[in-house]
Design an enzyme around this catalytic site. Structure first.
Site, PDB file in Angstrom:
ATOM      1  N   LYS A 125       2.138   2.489   8.196  1.00 18.90           N
ATOM      2  CA  LYS A 125       3.711   2.199   7.841  1.00 18.90           C
ATOM      3  C   LYS A 125       4.525   3.492   8.594  1.00 18.90           C
ATOM      4  O   LYS A 125       5.818   3.244   8.747  1.00 18.90           O
ATOM      5  CB  LYS A 125       3.732   2.582   6.487  1.00 18.90           C
ATOM      6  CG  LYS A 125       3.375   3.998   6.044  1.00 18.90           C
ATOM      7  CD  LYS A 125       3.200   4.090   4.517  1.00 18.90           C
ATOM      8  CE  LYS A 125       2.741   5.245   3.817  1.00 18.90           C
ATOM      9  NZ  LYS A 125       3.387   6.547   4.369  1.00 18.90           N
ATOM     10  N   THR A 126       3.812   4.526   8.799  1.00 19.11           N
ATOM     11  CA  THR A 126       4.611   5.638   9.561  1.00 19.11           C
ATOM     12  C   THR A 126       5.118   5.246  11.035  1.00 19.11           C
ATOM     13  O   THR A 126       6.154   5.238  11.512  1.00 19.11           O
ATOM     14  CB  THR A 126       3.742   6.919   9.522  1.00 19.11           C
ATOM     15  OG1 THR A 126       3.433   7.153   8.572  1.00 19.11           O
ATOM     16  CG2 THR A 126       4.587   8.161  10.402  1.00 19.11           C
ATOM     17  N   ASP A 129      10.308   6.245   2.312  1.00 22.60           N
ATOM     18  CA  ASP A 129       8.811   5.861   2.734  1.00 22.60           C
ATOM     19  C   ASP A 129       8.256   6.350   1.173  1.00 22.60           C
ATOM     20  O   ASP A 129       8.920   6.949   0.338  1.00 22.60           O
ATOM     21  CB  ASP A 129       8.308   7.138   3.665  1.00 22.60           C
ATOM     22  CG  ASP A 129       6.941   6.729   3.821  1.00 22.60           C
ATOM     23  OD1 ASP A 129       6.369   5.846   3.457  1.00 22.60           O
ATOM     24  OD2 ASP A 129       6.417   7.819   4.548  1.00 22.60           O
ATOM     25  N   GLU A 130       7.002   5.871   1.100  1.00 23.29           N
ATOM     26  CA  GLU A 130       6.328   5.860  -0.535  1.00 23.29           C
ATOM     27  C   GLU A 130       7.207   5.725  -1.658  1.00 23.29           C
ATOM     28  O   GLU A 130       6.882   6.410  -2.599  1.00 23.29           O
ATOM     29  CB  GLU A 130       5.701   7.298  -0.386  1.00 23.29           C
ATOM     30  CG  GLU A 130       5.078   7.953   0.845  1.00 23.29           C
ATOM     31  CD  GLU A 130       3.512   7.398   0.642  1.00 23.29           C
ATOM     32  OE1 GLU A 130       3.118   6.284   0.052  1.00 23.29           O
ATOM     33  OE2 GLU A 130       2.736   7.807   1.547  1.00 23.29           O
ATOM     34  N   GLN A 181      -0.701   1.626  -4.622  1.00 19.14           N
ATOM     35  CA  GLN A 181      -0.950   3.226  -4.514  1.00 19.14           C
ATOM     36  C   GLN A 181      -0.120   4.119  -5.316  1.00 19.14           C
ATOM     37  O   GLN A 181       0.063   4.928  -4.955  1.00 19.14           O
ATOM     38  CB  GLN A 181      -0.985   3.501  -2.874  1.00 19.14           C
ATOM     39  CG  GLN A 181      -2.048   2.635  -1.999  1.00 19.14           C
ATOM     40  CD  GLN A 181      -1.988   3.143  -0.608  1.00 19.14           C
ATOM     41  OE1 GLN A 181      -2.592   4.200  -0.528  1.00 19.14           O
ATOM     42  NE2 GLN A 181      -1.495   2.578   0.203  1.00 19.14           N
ATOM     43  N   ARG A 226      -9.950   5.391   1.416  1.00 20.58           N
ATOM     44  CA  ARG A 226      -9.991   6.690   2.146  1.00 20.58           C
ATOM     45  C   ARG A 226     -11.157   6.542   3.300  1.00 20.58           C
ATOM     46  O   ARG A 226     -11.003   7.320   4.304  1.00 20.58           O
ATOM     47  CB  ARG A 226     -10.016   7.999   1.253  1.00 20.58           C
ATOM     48  CG  ARG A 226      -8.890   8.183   0.312  1.00 20.58           C
ATOM     49  CD  ARG A 226      -7.791   8.197   0.911  1.00 20.58           C
ATOM     50  NE  ARG A 226      -6.996   6.987   0.711  1.00 20.58           N
ATOM     51  CZ  ARG A 226      -6.033   6.378   1.126  1.00 20.58           C
ATOM     52  NH1 ARG A 226      -5.450   7.091   2.248  1.00 20.58           N
ATOM     53  NH2 ARG A 226      -5.523   5.272   1.021  1.00 20.58           N
TER      54      ARG A 226
END
Length: 722
Positions: free
Chosen positions: A35-36, A220-221, A251, A607
């Site tokens: 996503k970044t 973002d997020e 998330q 993770r």
């Protein structure tokens, strides 16, 4: 213009998001889906292909680290200096706006930011000044309540207390706290957002200025935004700006601090955006992803995603059932030892847990094995006591009205100013509506203090005056060195603390001077007219509010599942997979909590890059009591074909296939696994392990009252009840 370099490294879904035509866009970005990269390339695409001015874009993320990385990558991609770009956290962007319009926002030009710990200390002071029972009105609880109301956009006068005396007092605490902040020119983190919202909402000219300026807003997020942040986004966007929102409803794990997963679906409803799913994962094996997909699929009201990878299938997920929490820690550390002996790095291994209290046993075992470790998310540099002491001196030089800074250092180092003297100064300040510093000077001049107290307070005021004079023309590094030297902080710590601890504090103060010397003032602060000192103080406060940890050395990482978000490790252990611990026992009591716990499990699993262990104990001391535990329901949601039981045990009644299974370990000894037995001292229990033979045979029994015990059969005098 050749823009192929902006698209070459993107997959089809990423390319679709980056090149989306005019309109609002919602990117549902799964864990590890890049996503970044999409956000950075989207910014570059708008600037290079659509020829938009970099100053017409606003990009918001949740940590200074992420904002810095995004700014740097955009600069590298376009070959431009990224300093002037409006890329930052919500708090950083709001701070920038308030600095430029402080007067219109009703703030002094020299306003300072209160970090969380300073806010707590100030609220505690307010409660004491009101002569309230701190047991009935705990400062931490009031801090949470005040921040909650601010996040909801409520001032004291907007709160319905319904004539409830307790609620009315809470509102009074909030009101007095606000008065204190206003008098001292202080702004807490939640206030940065609320004050900016009020400025843009109530000031037509400023609202139009920013709505005209930002044609594209990227966030973002988005699943981590709260009600106030969503309102800010809508206000800044207005009718004209195009919103590019990246988030993952799977998330969303910060509901306890105000995040609203509903903001993602609300955005889809309110703005009717094009929806693009990033589902290709570049982090984990196919096995880990398939298992995580299966677990999260048990949540209702998802927007829906299915992570996949072109990478290898990978090893099965290993599930380990321990007799006790101690054995769980032994097993985990033994597997870490295996990893290290096979050539793996310590920093590639992470132990994740639901509660901070779980770290103790892992720390104990790692110490015993001589394996270096770090508890992630510990105290950050600008939160350390000696750093806050030195910074408080600097804050007081910068702004004499900063009451929390005054209270922190008025008797640090000790100079004979007791609590009674400070209380008198506080009373004078409250009576005259002035700062503590001003009240102290007035009382010293008027001789209103005892000779001893007046002399001590006078010396402190003189010290601040000397610092003010000495640092007026100095650079930041010189200022910081002058504070440490003039206040003689290092000598103070050496006198009152153990040598090693005092040495550490002295080293930290030296590092603080170095940080001041090398501080590069952000261009936006310079443009807002901030002095280097004001900028340094603001950036330090913002950094102290970060939730993300710092870079670590080569050691095993111990952290809560919440802290692990955004990180990745080749080897991951998720410990304490038990009902009541994870999912937490409170999750069944509040609507939506169980879904958030499952999302937390999904975050933890994703993770892991190569190898994932899920462990639980059959008995554990929880909430002061040792008792039998049952495997987490999340374990029963895993596909059996993707898992491997490391050691079968007795089947718990509610184990869902992942409890211990029966075996023949006790054959020939008269005690089968699962036998119910009675002991004269420990009472009734269940046999959970048997080892050895003859006179050396021993059994482990999980007693109902005494917990797990190992007993030698030839001495135990056990009576079998079944």
């Amino acid at each position: 213009m050749d823009v192929s370099h902006l698209l070459d490294e993107l997959n089809d879904a990423q390319r679709e998001a980056v090149t989306a035509e005019d309109g609002h866009v919602l990117v549902l970005a799964g864990a590890g889906s890049g996503k970044t990269r999409v956000l950075v390339h989207r910014i570059a695409w708008l600037i290079q292909v659509h020829h938009l001015s970099p100053m017409s874009l606003l990009a918001v993320t949740f940590t200074n680290k992420a904002a810095g990385e995004m700014r740097s990558r955009v600069g590298q991609l376009l070959g431009l200096r990224p300093d002037g770009l409006w890329i930052g956290t919500f708090h950083g962007i709001c701070h920038r706006i308030l600095r430029m319009h402080s007067k219109e926002a009703g703030l002094p030009e020299t306003f300072q930011i209160l970090d969380s710990e300073d806010q707590y200390r100030l609220i505690r002071r307010v409660i004491r000044d009101m002569e309230l029972d701190e047991g009935e009105y705990p400062a931490r609880q009031m801090q949470g309540l005040i921040n909650y109301h601010k996040d909801e956009g409520r001032r004291p006068e907007n709160i319905e207390a319904f004539d409830n005396p307790h609620a009315l007092t809470q509102v009074d605490i909030y009101r007095n706290y606000e008065d204190y902040c206003r008098r001292s020119g202080l702004v807490d983190f939640a206030e940065l957002l609320l004050r900016t919202l009020e400025l843009l909402r109530d000031n037509d000219a400023r609202r139009k200025q920013y709505q005209d300026r930002f044609g594209h807003v990227l966030i973002d997020e988005f699943q981590d935004t709260n009600k106030l942040q969503y309102a800010l986004v809508r206000l800044i966007a207005g009718q004209r700006a195009r919103l590019f929102v990246v988030g993952d409803d799977d998330q969303s794990i910060y509901g306890w601090r105000g995040a609203r997963v509903e903001n993602v679906s609300d955005f889809a409803r309110d703005f009717d955006p094009a929806m693009i799913r990033l589902e290709q994962n570049y982090r984990s094996t196919a096995t880990i992803l398939e298992a995580a997909n299966r677990v999260i699929s048990h949540n209702d009201e998802r927007m829906g995603k299915n992570l996949w990878t072109e990478g290898q299938q990978g090893e099965p997920i290993r599930v380990f059932s321990a007799f006790s929490a101690e054995e769980e820690a032994e097993f985990v550390v033994a597997r870490i030892r295996d990893w290290l002996e096979a050539g793996g790095a310590a920093t590639e291994a992470a132990v994740l847990y639901r509660s901070n209290a779980q770290s103790r046993l892992f720390e104990h075992q790692l110490l015993a094995e001589g394996i270096p470790y770090r508890v992630y998310g510990g105290q950050r540099f600008f939160e350390r006591a000696e750093i806050k002491d030195a910074m408080s001196y600097l804050r007081l030089v910068h702004n004499g009205d900063d009451d929390p800074a005054f209270e922190r250092v008025v008797n640090v180092p000790a100079r004979g100013i007791g609590e009674r003297t400070v209380a008198g100064i506080r009373e004078q300040a409250r009576s005259d509506g002035q700062s503590l510093f001003a009240a102290a000077r007035q009382m010293v001049t008027a001789g209103a203090l005892s000779a001893r107290a007046g002399n001590a307070v006078g010396q402190f005021l003189d010290l601040i005056d000397r610092l003010d004079e000495r640092t007026r023309e100095a650079g930041l590094g010189e200022m910081m060195a002058a504070v440490v030297e003039t206040a003689d902080l290092a000598t103070w710590y050496r006198k009152r603390e153990a040598p090693d601890r005092a040495e550490t504090r002295e080293e930290n103060l030296t590092e603080l001077i170095r940080a001041a010397e090398t501080f590069a003032q952000p261009l936006e602060d310079e443009q807002a007219g901030l002095s280097p000192l004001a900028s340094f103080l603001a950036q330090a406060a913002l950094e102290a509010g970060e939730h993300q940890g710092e870079k670590w050395q080569d050691c095993v990482q111990l952290m809560t599942l919440h802290s692990a978000k955004g990180l990745e490790f080749p080897l991951v252990f998720m410990a304490g997979m038990e009902e009541g611990l994870f999912p937490h026992q409170k999750s069944t009591e509040e609507p939506g909590r169980l879904s958030e716990e499952r999302r937390l499990c999904y975050v933890g699993m994703t993770r892991a890059m190569q190898r994932l262990y899920l462990t639980y104990a059959e008995s554990r001391q929880l909430y002061g009591r040792t008792g039998t535990t049952y495997p987490s329901r999340f374990l029963s949601e895993l596909p059996e074909e993707l898992t491997e039981m490391v050691r079968p045990r007795i089947q718990h009644a509610t184990g869902g296939g992942f409890g211990p299974r029966s075996g023949d370990a006790g054959a020939g000894l008269g005690f089968d696994l699962g036998s119910t037995v009675s002991h004269e001292r420990f009472g009734i229990g269940t046999v959970v392990n048997v080892e050895g033979s003859g006179d050396n045979a021993r059994v482990q029994i999980n007693f109902e009252q005494a917990g797990p015990k190992w007993l030698v059969l030839s001495y135990a005098n056990l009576e079998r009840l079944d």
